[in-house]
Scaffold this active site. Structure first.
Site, PDB file in Angstrom:
ATOM      1  N   TYR A   1     -11.463  -2.475   3.659  1.00 59.74           N
ATOM      2  CA  TYR A   1     -10.495  -1.767   4.889  1.00 59.74           C
ATOM      3  C   TYR A   1     -11.239  -1.833   5.972  1.00 59.74           C
ATOM      4  O   TYR A   1     -11.935  -0.717   6.071  1.00 59.74           O
ATOM      5  CB  TYR A   1      -9.931  -0.774   4.377  1.00 59.74           C
ATOM      6  CG  TYR A   1      -8.653  -0.277   5.146  1.00 59.74           C
ATOM      7  CD1 TYR A   1      -8.392  -0.199   6.574  1.00 59.74           C
ATOM      8  CD2 TYR A   1      -7.511   0.344   4.308  1.00 59.74           C
ATOM      9  CE1 TYR A   1      -7.639   0.486   7.206  1.00 59.74           C
ATOM     10  CE2 TYR A   1      -6.394   0.806   5.047  1.00 59.74           C
ATOM     11  CZ  TYR A   1      -6.386   0.725   6.490  1.00 59.74           C
ATOM     12  OH  TYR A   1      -5.607   1.265   7.248  1.00 59.74           O
TER      13      TYR A   1
ATOM     14  N   GLU B   1       0.851  -1.260   0.205  1.00 60.09           N
ATOM     15  CA  GLU B   1      -0.184   0.104   0.056  1.00 60.09           C
ATOM     16  C   GLU B   1       0.923   1.072  -0.116  1.00 60.09           C
ATOM     17  O   GLU B   1       1.695   1.384   1.201  1.00 60.09           O
ATOM     18  CB  GLU B   1      -0.894   0.132   1.251  1.00 60.09           C
ATOM     19  CG  GLU B   1      -1.963   1.162   1.180  1.00 60.09           C
ATOM     20  CD  GLU B   1      -2.664   1.345   2.571  1.00 60.09           C
ATOM     21  OE1 GLU B   1      -2.609   0.217   3.510  1.00 60.09           O
ATOM     22  OE2 GLU B   1      -3.344   2.276   2.920  1.00 60.09           O
TER      23      GLU B   1
ATOM     24  N   ASP C   1      -4.931  10.490   9.758  1.00 65.07           N
ATOM     25  CA  ASP C   1      -3.649   9.971  10.183  1.00 65.07           C
ATOM     26  C   ASP C   1      -2.904  10.593  11.506  1.00 65.07           C
ATOM     27  O   ASP C   1      -2.870  11.682  11.901  1.00 65.07           O
ATOM     28  CB  ASP C   1      -2.390  10.250   8.907  1.00 65.07           C
ATOM     29  CG  ASP C   1      -2.679   9.141   7.973  1.00 65.07           C
ATOM     30  OD1 ASP C   1      -2.816   8.024   8.028  1.00 65.07           O
ATOM     31  OD2 ASP C   1      -2.967   9.533   6.787  1.00 65.07           O
TER      32      ASP C   1
END
Lengths: 269, 398
Positions: free
Chosen positions: A174, A49, A60
């Site tokens: 995911y 990825e 993040d």
């Protein structure tokens, strides 16, 4: 070229889970990325990825924020990221998915960027700030180019949404393991394992299930696979190795390979 | 289609939307539901009205600036005195509304972003009044520039979290607030300070700020048999401007002017004029105009007023620009400071540097209009917080 689908089938036949390795493309410099990818692949990751760095990565944690900044400061651009993917693909037969916030893709032009990505050998995309409801144009563009569209599901996702997200996902789903942003933690919470067991029946016959956020140790990997996930996604743990060895890239590569190997073993019975 | 009916399905034309991580999708749906229910509940409106009247001091006056009008020799200039609202700015209209909503939703912890500190202070005030815990994210550069506001927030019992990441200013404070929100979703209400972010925030903030425009309409028509000819407000994220414009959106004879911060000049590249010099993009949950480089990375902004220092803009402004309902113009740091000094001297009012951008455009527009025409300028805040900046800019010793 092996596809995401074939990669999952192959692992299933062997009775093992998959290890997906995330790195921020261009961190610490664009020329290091193929070498870092090479080390992880030698260590045993099944899917790469590649994170396309963005100035404002709201999903993040500090590790990937700092990596994104290093990559941008080193001159990384969206096109350079695709060049890195092409270079890695030339040497290794493994699927590459690009993780990117939507704006760089939108700014380039969705159709144009996806065409270039396909041409570079990219297999699919993960776009964390593009929920299903806003993804119409992107889905159409991806489908036309046979690029997989990997959507995210989270502990806050209702069953109604989960069904729609599963149906719209290809390549894999995911699953975000917890409330929060990306980053390592010392132990895996029971709620993550319960979440996997809850989501598993929704994905079972439809799309492989990959779990990410906060997973960093072989023990976590074992637990996640045992709970029913098809794959684990590891990112911040690899990036920490890159960051801690910026002045000594050879040590970084050795450590990355060894760490990937240990994590990969944990996916095997 | 009436413009006041927007957003439709969360969008203003093609702008707006909900470009946020999946983990927030249920939370913003829950917020929209709670807001719709609150709007239909007379008790909620009653509570809000009570606080706006008794706590904020509304209605704020619509003041005829006769000295300034005489000096310019054109259209009559009226000032909507949001600087007289409790806390010293319009921000409180929104923070009280949303804090009441947070309480209604059973949330105990309120997070907010702040640039100059005005929204942070207004959040701290509303939370203290309503018994909620306030946590304010603020870039470390802004904390340094606005030390007094940091201390004010602490006095008001808010926690201030300095943000070290990125450019260490407003956009990074917003990033960090989002990160906190996804981590503490159950307990936490994210109180966004401008008409930005994912739907329903731009609508909610606009609605709570629309008290500004509603009052202007009432106050103006109380003495005149027509509406004002032009409304002028500054635009960063765009909340005081949207609050001013919204009740007039369908009154097409009323010209709307949004004034952005041109910093050191558009050509210098050091500015925050998103609508004037930006392109369309996706940022902070919305499809809107943004300042970005050719690779889609968000750019840093420059303005003497921290409250306009933001590389995005509310999606409804992008819509009003595109359909040409509102005109978006800009004022430089220099022009804003000049307007600040002029208002101090002519009217005895210290305007916020943000509001001074709106005034700067009024100084240009009024002389081009006739004496029987009228302009309303929204004075979004008071300028006490800016005196140090003005001293530095003009080279004065204090």
């Amino acid at each position: 070229m092996i596809t995401l689908n074939e990669t999952f089938q192959k692992a299933k036949a062997k009775g093992e889970g998959l290890l997906i390795g995330y790195i921020t493309a261009g961190d610490p410099t664009p020329d290091q990325t193929p070498k870092i990818a090479d080390a992880l692949i030698r260590g045993g990751i099944d899917i790469l990825e590649l994170g396309l760095p963005f100035s404002d990565p709201i999903a993040d944690g500090p590790t990937i924020q700092a990596a994104s900044l290093r990559a941008l400061n080193a001159g990384t651009t969206p096109i350079k990221v695709l060049d890195m993917a092409r270079q890695i693909k030339a040497e290794h037969d493994l699927p590459i998915v690009v993780m990117t916030y939507y704006n760089p893709v939108f700014c380039f032009g969705v159709d144009g960027f996806l065409s270039r990505a396909k041409d570079a050998g990219v297999d699919g995309f993960i776009v964390p700030d593009l929920p299903l409801e806003e993804a119409g144009d992107y889905q159409k563009a991806a489908k036309a180019r046979e690029l997989d569209t990997i959507f995210l599901a989270t502990p806050a996702t209702s069953m109604v949404r989960l069904r729609k997200i599963v149906d719209a996902s290809s390549g894999f789903l995911y699953l975000v393991s917890r409330f929060g942003v990306t980053g390592t933690q010392t132990s895996l919470s029971d709620s993550t394992l319960q979440l996997i067991k809850h989501v598993r029946p929704f994905t079972a016959t439809k799309v492989p299930l990959a779990v990410g956020f906060g997973i960093s140790k072989p023990k976590h990997v074992q637990q996640v696979i045992a709970a029913g996930a098809d794959a684990v996604i590891i990112g911040s743990a690899f990036i920490n190795i890159v960051k801690n060895n910026i002045s000594n890239p050879l040590v970084a590569l050795q450590e990355l390979q060894a760490t990937a190997r240990a994590l990969k073993s944990a996916t095997q019975p | 289609m009436k413009l006041s009916n927007y957003p439709i399905d969360g969008k203003y034309g093609k702008y707006g939307g909900q470009f946020v991580p999946e983990i927030l999708m249920e939370a913003i749906a829950e917020l929209e539901n709670a807001y719709t229910q609150a709007c239909a509940d007379p008790e909620f409106q009653h509570q809000l009205d009570y606080y706006l009247a008794k706590f904020v001091g509304r209605p704020t006056p619509l003041y005829y600036a006769k000295n300034l009008t005489r000096k310019l020799g054109g259209a009559k200039i009226y000032l909507k005195r949001e600087d007289l609202a409790h806390g010293g700015a319009h921000k409180i209209n929104n923070t009280l509304g949303q804090a009441l909503l947070a309480k209604r939703m059973g949330k105990t912890r309120v997070i907010a972003e702040t640039g100059a500190g005005q929204h942070g202070v207004a959040t701290a005030i509303a939370c203290a009044a309503l018994g909620l815990k306030a946590i304010v994210f603020m870039g470390t550069d802004d904390c340094e520039r606005q030390r007094l506001n940091v201390f004010r927030m602490k006095l008001l019992d808010a926690e201030v979290h300095p943000v070290e990441s990125g450019s260490k200013t407003l956009k990074d404070a917003i990033n960090e607030a989002f990160r906190d929100w996804v981590t503490n979703l159950e307990s936490t209400y994210y109180l966004i300070g401008s008409t930005m972010g994912p739907h329903p925030y731009p609508m909610i903030v606009r609605d709570f700020q629309s008290i500004i425009g509603k009052e202007i309409k009432q106050q103006f028509t109380a003495t005149a048999d027509k509406l004002p000819d032009a409304l002028i407000a500054c635009v960063g994220g765009g909340s005081n401007a949207m609050g001013t414009f919204h009740p007039f959106e369908d009154d097409i004879d009323v010209k709307l002017f949004g004034v952005e911060a041109a910093g050191e000049g558009i050509k210098s590249g050091k500015h925050a004029a998103t609508l004037a010099a930006g392109q369309e993009g996706i940022f902070h949950g919305m499809y809107t105009y943004i300042l970005q480089d050719k690779n889609g990375q968000i750019e840093n902004t420059t303005s003497i007023s921290a409250g306009l220092d933001y590389p995005g803009v509310g999606p409804e402004h992008s819509f009003l620009k595109t359909i040409k309902r509102a005109n978006y113009v800009y004022a430089t740091d220099k022009e804003a400071v000049e307007a600040f000094l002029i208002l101090c001297k002519t009217e005895g009012i210290l305007p916020a540097l943000e509001s001074s951008h709106a005034l700067a455009y009024a100084l240009k527009l009024a002389p081009q209009m006739s004496r029987d025409q009228s302009i309303v300028v929204t004075l979004s805040g008071r300028g006490d917080k800016d005196v140090e900046t003005i001293a530095k800019y003009t080279g004065a010793q204090i």
